[in-house]
Design an enzyme around this catalytic site. Sequence first.
Site, PDB file in Angstrom:
ATOM      1  N   HIS A 147      -6.793  -5.976   2.294  1.00 42.34           N
ATOM      2  CA  HIS A 147      -5.697  -5.389   3.066  1.00 42.34           C
ATOM      3  C   HIS A 147      -5.125  -6.451   3.996  1.00 42.34           C
ATOM      4  CE1 HIS A 147      -6.648  -1.034   2.384  1.00 42.34           C
ATOM      5  NE2 HIS A 147      -7.884  -1.489   2.229  1.00 42.34           N
TER       6      HIS A 147
ATOM      7  N   GLN B 271     -14.673   1.969   1.110  1.00 49.56           N
ATOM      8  CA  GLN B 271     -13.863   1.536  -0.036  1.00 49.56           C
ATOM      9  C   GLN B 271     -13.550   2.785  -0.855  1.00 49.56           C
ATOM     10  OE1 GLN B 271     -15.735  -1.279  -2.727  1.00 49.56           O
ATOM     11  NE2 GLN B 271     -13.849  -1.587  -3.890  1.00 49.56           N
TER      12      GLN B 271
ATOM     13  N   ASN C 130     -12.747  -3.635   2.514  1.00 43.33           N
ATOM     14  CA  ASN C 130     -13.769  -2.603   2.627  1.00 43.33           C
ATOM     15  C   ASN C 130     -14.618  -2.712   1.364  1.00 43.33           C
ATOM     16  OD1 ASN C 130     -12.470  -1.701   4.985  1.00 43.33           O
ATOM     17  ND2 ASN C 130     -11.196  -0.272   3.846  1.00 43.33           N
TER      18      ASN C 130
ATOM     19  N   HIS D 146      -9.939  -5.169  -3.178  1.00 43.40           N
ATOM     20  CA  HIS D 146      -8.607  -5.401  -2.619  1.00 43.40           C
ATOM     21  C   HIS D 146      -8.697  -5.848  -1.175  1.00 43.40           C
ATOM     22  CE1 HIS D 146      -9.630  -1.107  -2.289  1.00 43.40           C
ATOM     23  NE2 HIS D 146      -8.868  -1.033  -1.198  1.00 43.40           N
TER      24      HIS D 146
ATOM     25  N   ASP E 208       0.873  -1.178   0.000  1.00 44.71           N
ATOM     26  CA  ASP E 208       0.000   0.000   0.000  1.00 44.71           C
ATOM     27  C   ASP E 208       0.909   1.227   0.000  1.00 44.71           C
ATOM     28  OD1 ASP E 208      -1.759   2.161   0.829  1.00 44.71           O
ATOM     29  OD2 ASP E 208      -3.173   0.625   1.491  1.00 44.71           O
ATOM     30  N   ILE E 209       0.656   2.193  -0.889  1.00 42.61           N
ATOM     31  CA  ILE E 209       1.532   3.372  -0.925  1.00 42.61           C
ATOM     32  C   ILE E 209       1.309   4.273   0.286  1.00 42.61           C
ATOM     33  CG2 ILE E 209       1.976   3.473  -3.420  1.00 42.61           C
ATOM     34  CD1 ILE E 209      -0.150   5.791  -3.483  1.00 42.61           C
TER      35      ILE E 209
END
Length: 149
Positions: free
Chosen positions: A102, A94, A87, A100, A30-31
Amino acid sequence: MSGCIFCRIVGGDAPATKIFEDDLLVAFLDIRPITRGHTLVIPKSHAADLDELDPALGARLFAFGHRLAKAVRRGELGADGANLVINDGRAAFQTVHHVHLHVVPRWKGDTLTFAKGFVLRRPHDPERTAAAIRAGLDRLADEEEETTA
Ligand SMILES: [Zn+2]
């Protein structure tokens, strides 16, 4: 889907620190990580939400998230646990509308760091973090080989 940031990552048209990739899935950091090693697992084919996601692909997605949760407990990261979260839908926060999962590594007594990370969401040496997770996956594969040998 054009304009979808995760589809662009899948296509190699947007940068990401990838942890793993096969024919169906990609996992990358995750950035804006909440904790060090916060990884996203996504299906390569676009599905906006769980309504659109093929259940078999959803199972694959979770199976890899499961491996990641085990991998971050091994090697340099040395996590004590992980939160696995999807989410699903705007109502559930979301923000990128491509499914996606996490995987957020956790450490004993990290509540304060976690709370701070939730606000700051700052990267932690992504290349080294990615290498540590890959090493954890390798260690996991070695362990599995030993138990089946
Ligand atoms: Zn997409």
